[in-house]
Enzyme design. Structure first.
Site, short mmCIF file in Angstrom:
data_model
loop_
_atom_site.label_atom_id
_atom_site.label_comp_id
_atom_site.label_asym_id
_atom_site.label_seq_id
_atom_site.Cartn_x
_atom_site.Cartn_y
_atom_site.Cartn_z
N LYS A 76 12.46 14.46 -24.35
CA LYS A 76 11.89 14.21 -25.67
C LYS A 76 11.47 15.56 -26.24
O LYS A 76 10.96 16.43 -25.50
CB LYS A 76 10.68 13.28 -25.53
CG LYS A 76 10.04 12.87 -26.85
CD LYS A 76 8.88 11.89 -26.61
CE LYS A 76 8.28 11.40 -27.92
NZ LYS A 76 7.16 10.43 -27.68
N SER A 151 7.50 6.14 -30.40
CA SER A 151 8.03 7.38 -30.92
C SER A 151 9.17 7.99 -30.10
O SER A 151 9.90 8.84 -30.63
CB SER A 151 6.90 8.40 -31.03
OG SER A 151 6.43 8.76 -29.75
N SER A 175 4.71 4.40 -26.89
CA SER A 175 5.86 5.19 -27.32
C SER A 175 6.98 5.35 -26.30
O SER A 175 8.06 5.82 -26.64
CB SER A 175 5.41 6.59 -27.76
OG SER A 175 4.88 6.53 -29.06
#
Lengths: 484, 478
Positions: A76, A151, A175
């Site tokens: 990420k 997210s 997330s």
């Protein structure tokens, strides 16, 4: 090769069925051809990936490989990677290259994992649909008109579309778990303090936690094994031994007690999702799990509590992005105030600004007691709910998200509707507990996530239950039709 | 109307640690800009603070030295504000639960009485960087070497009633932090900085007047002058029927006045909240014991002992305990020469004067305690007079010999006590000054001094003055 789990790929590499270089080239090729449809990567690291793959092949030949040596993964874009841009999905950090690796990145590198690139995400991890990214939304591989969740939407979509063998994510209010659910993969948020936060761009420091996003629970165990553990660079990281997660996977589930919080099965939960959960619960029952109802009475307070605590911390954490030392700086500032105001106005998107403003407000003189302090007290009560529940049961079972993936654009202009997507995941962050999301029976061709929540440092038990479910079902093996 | 002055001080002492309070970067002074600022000090994304144990140890020692409660659990908080030399956009400090609670010190007032000054709290925090406004042609330069340097902020009660008391208190704190080795107290380098809260009220009033805060005073002299100016200014405002505005003021050294920096309305709302990156600081009894085990005898205790054990005045005992180095030096000399009063006189007289003149600290003195004791012993046993002793002292200072004895020997300074030798000198002087001898004999006793002086001169200062005196009187009587 891309359909194989990390465990299978690892075995293949050792047997010499294929090399890490071949594997890496294969994934890079897939990213090249398929990712334009998804936008799951912000930055690709093809050259360094190929170099790392060659090194990994050498290590495999020398017999010093770990289970992750040569496995192509993605990070990420919230984890700092030395020499490779870390944007955090924001214009603010579009030009930021960290001079250090996050501990998570360093540990996976050391284990020999190959980094394919950095995945897309909601700006500064604030969002549940990946639509707040400066780099544009990520599309759900199961239906490209829908969101992947957020997210960590880029990591979820990339793993689901088999563009990487596994990925890292972070979870502040859901997330990792919510996008895992919406994309049909396995996502684990460990106990707060289980994985070091060093080098992970902070959103809400008391809630943020990194974790693995994979096709299977077994793969999650393999990644967590390397990611977890004490780090002297993070004062909130627990000095707690890391168990052998893989060894624990095969344990029998007979006699395991699972609780269903009545508050998680009330209105607001999609009927199709509820029906899928029933099927999965039946499987657990058949494996000897004892199912009972429990109550988490303060559940309705989790979302409001979170939306005081998280913005408060973010308003302070994001103050360092001021255009002075790094990151976005406006053109020709006329004075210091102009530099601050325009750099931040241009560098941050609307959702980040909204949260900074909320956070600044709740910490202000005269409002602190009514909001921040009150929220801290509620946080304590939410924690106590869980502790009471864990006196009766070993794990808690519920939905990960209230519905399947929603269409792009549907909720982006309605923050409250967006925030309610995390209604089942937020409480575990407030309580610092580990949670895992697993794909179960889809609804109308869209993935559904089941969430298991454990007590502090009970990741082994979560992974064990998840692995056993996956051994007896094939929901986790479904591949989005366009990405087979 | 008689006015009462009310002052409270906030003192920032830089702690003498090797590295910064939350990072491993060095705290050494004077490095080129931004060479001692690591990723943590720069506030890069994803970095995290880790508390320096040495800084905690310093705070514990201070707490013990001021008889304060040391908090078993204290909390680090973020103080949020934007400034270019504050890299994270917040300063890590302590707010609601500081590491050191209520304590006290005693100061000596001009009239010789002791006054207790309460200390509200002392807390750990990080320093900010430095903004450099010169040399950048309209731009501001930022030096982050100082960012993250550990500070102990020491907050007094509003117990100080005059600028003089404020200075005495500040000196007391300065003495203590250096004494217990937690700060070098170097004011030029900014290791000891003071903010003063000042107000005045009519004598006898129960509530405080509106206060102003004077920021960043870095010498005791400026502290006193700034306070004097500010007190006069406030009294003047009030006596003209005006009101004091609550504001922050700066002291302008060149103009010797304070001027407004920002008013209460412009003040920041710092939005303090507990820093989620740091766990509560929990101190066990055992850790406190370890940090304080080697605390030296504290200055007040030592001064009292000097007074009682060595029969010194309060004033001298106080001066001799102004620093640990001074106290240790004194005690070494006093014990070696077995005449504490003589040791005190020399240390506060000759030695201090010579140090001042050469602009040296006691630690840099070219004469060791042992050497000084050797000199004083020769005064004690009559080998040399006080006057010659000063000569020997200067020779020792210049390094003309390893010991007082060696210098006395080499330079032939030994006092003449031989009666016959002195007698011969006296006879010669009487013979050379018939007029003065006649005056003396006619009853003008004052002339004796002149004659003694002539004998001493003839002996090049070495004759024992008491003997000269006695012999002259004896011979002139005849």
């Amino acid at each position: 090769m891309h359909e194989k789990s990390i465990a299978e790929l690892s075995a293949g590499l050792r047997k010499g069925a294929f090399s890490s270089l071949e594997l890496t080239q294969h994934f890079l090729q897939r990213i090249e051809t398929l990712d334009p449809r998804l936008n799951s990567f912000i930055t690709r690291a093809s050259e360094t990936a190929l170099a790392a793959a060659k090194q990994a092949d050498q290590r495999i030949r020398q017999g010093t490989a770990t289970a992750l040596t040569g496995i192509p993964i993605a990070h990420k874009d919230i984890f700092c990677t030395q020499g490779l841009r870390t944007s955090c999905g924001s214009r603010m950090l579009d030009n930021f290259i960290a001079p250090y690796d996050a501990t998570v990145v360093a540990r996976l590198k050391e284990a020999g994992a190959v980094i394919l690139g950095k995945t897309n995400m909601d700006e500064f991890a604030m969002g549940s649909s990946n639509e707040t990214s400066w780099y544009g939304p990520v599309k759900n591989p199961w239906d490209e008109t829908r969101v992947p969740g957020g997210s960590s939407g880029g990591s979820a979509a990339a793993v689901a579309a088999r563009l990487c063998a596994g990925a890292t994510g972070t979870d502040t209010g859901g997330s990792i778990r919510q996008p895992a659910a919406l994309c049909g993969i396995t996502g684990l948020k460990p106990t707060y303090g289980r994985v070091s936060r060093w080098g992970m761009v902070a959103f809400a420091s008391s809630l943020d936690q990194a974790g693995p996003m994979t096709k299977t629970a077994e793969d999650a165990a393999l990644l967590l094994q390397v990611m977890a553990g004490f780090d002297p660079k993070d004062s909130t990281c627990a000095d707690e031994p890391v168990p052998d997660y893989t060894a624990f996977l095969h344990q029998d589930l007979r006699g395991l007690r699972m609780g269903l919080p009545v508050e998680y099965f009330q209105e607001g939960l999609d009927a199709g999702v509820a029906a899928s959960l029933e099927q999965a619960i039946a499987v657990f029952r058949s494996l000897g799990v004892e199912i009972q109802d429990i109550s988490l009475p303060n559940s309705p307070l989790a979302v409001p509590t979170y939306y005081v605590v998280a913005p408060a911390e973010c308003s302070s954490n994001l103050a360092r992005f001021d255009g002075v030392r790094y990151g976005h700086r406006c053109q020709d500032p006329k004075d210091l105030e102009d530099l601050y105001k325009r750099s931040r106005a241009e560098g941050f998107g609307p959702e980040v600004k909204r949260r900074i403003m909320i956070g600044t407000y709740v910490l202000s003189a005269g409002y602190y007691d009514a909001y921040y302090l009150k929220a801290q007290k509620l946080r304590q009560r939410i924690s106590e709910d869980f502790q009471r529940a864990f006196e009766q049961v070993d794990l808690i079972l519920g939905p990960t998200a209230p519905s399947t993936a929603f269409p792009l654009g549907e909720k982006i202009s309605d923050p409250v509707a967006m925030y309610l997507n995390d209604i089942y995941t937020i409480a575990t962050n407030l309580a610092g507990l580990p949670g895992i999301s697993l794909p179960i029976a889809p609804v109308c061709g869209l993935p559904v996530g089941l969430q298991l929540i454990g007590n502090h440092f009970q990741e082994a038990r979560l992974l064990n239950a998840a692995h056993q479910l996956q051994r007896h079902t094939d929901w986790h093996q479904a591949v989005p039709p366009g990405f087979a | 109307m008689p006015w009462e002055i009310v002052i409270g001080l906030e003192i920032h002492a830089q702690l003498a640690t090797q590295s910064k309070i939350f990072s491993g970067a060095s705290t050494a002074f004077g490095a080129p800009p931004n060479t001692q600022a690591c990723a943590v000090d720069l506030g890069l994304p994803g970095v995290l603070p880790v508390l320096n144990e040495q800084a905690v140890r310093c705070a514990i020692r201070f707490g013990r030295a001021i008889q304060a409660e040391i908090a078993p659990r204290s909390i680090f908080a973020r103080k949020n504000y934007f400034y270019p030399d504050l890299p994270k956009g917040y300063q890590i400090s302590q707010y609601e639960l500081p590491i050191v609670g209520k304590g006290q010190v005693h100061i000596l007032l001009a009239d010789g009485t002791r006054k207790r000054i309460g200390i509200t709290r002392a807390h750990l925090e990080e320093d900010a960087g430095k903004s450099l406004h010169e040399d950048f042609h309209g731009y501001t330069g930022i030096d982050l070497n100082r960012a993250g340097t550990p500070l102990l902020e020491i907050v007094s009660e509003p117990d100080l009633r005059s600028p003089e008391e404020a200075v005495a208190y500040a000196r007391k704190i300065h003495q203590i932090v250096r004494w217990i080795g937690i700060s070098d107290g170097n004011m030029q380098e900014g290791s000891f900085r003071m903010d003063a809260n000042v107000s005045v009220r009519p004598q006898g009033a129960e509530t405080f007047g509106t206060r102003t805060e004077i920021k960043n005073l870095n010498s005791f002299r400026f502290l006193e002058r700034a306070l004097r100016f500010e007190v006069d200014r406030q009294i003047d405002v009030l006596e003209r029927g005006g009101q004091v505005v609550q504001e922050t003021r700066l002291y302008d050294v060149d103009r010797d006045q304070t001027r407004p920096m920002r008013t209460k309305e412009e003040a920041n709302d710092y939005r303090y909240f507990p820093d989620p990156d740091l766990l509560p600081l929990v101190l066990e009894e055992e850790q406190i014991a370890r940090a304080t085990a080697d605390l030296p005898e504290l200055p007040d205790v030592k001064a009292a002992r000097f007074r009682d054990q060595y029969g010194l005045s309060d004033y001298d005992a106080n001066l001799l305990t102004s620093s640990l180095a001074m106290a240790d030096y004194f005690e070494a000399v006093a014990q070696a020469c077995d005449n504490p009063k003589l040791a005190a006189n020399w240390l506060l007289g000759e030695v201090s004067a010579a140090l001042n003149k050469a602009d040296l600290d006691l630690e840099q003195a070219p004469i060791s305690a042992e050497q000084l004791a050797g000199l004083l012993q020769r005064i004690e046993d009559g080998t040399i007079s006080n006057k010659i002793a000063k000569q020997v002292f200067e020779a020792l200072w210049r390094g003309e010999g390893p010991t007082a004895d060696a210098i006395i020997e080499a330079q032939g300074l030994k006092q003449i006590t031989d009666r016959d030798a002195i007698s011969a000198l006296v006879d010669a002087v009487i013979a050379q000054h018939p007029a003065q001898v006649a005056q003396y004999r006619a009853g003008k006793e004052k002339v004796l001094g002149f004659l003694v002086g002539q004998v001493m001169k003839a002996s090049r200062g070495k004759a024992n003055p008491q003997q000269v005196n006695a012999l002259l009187r004896e011979k002139l009587k005849a």
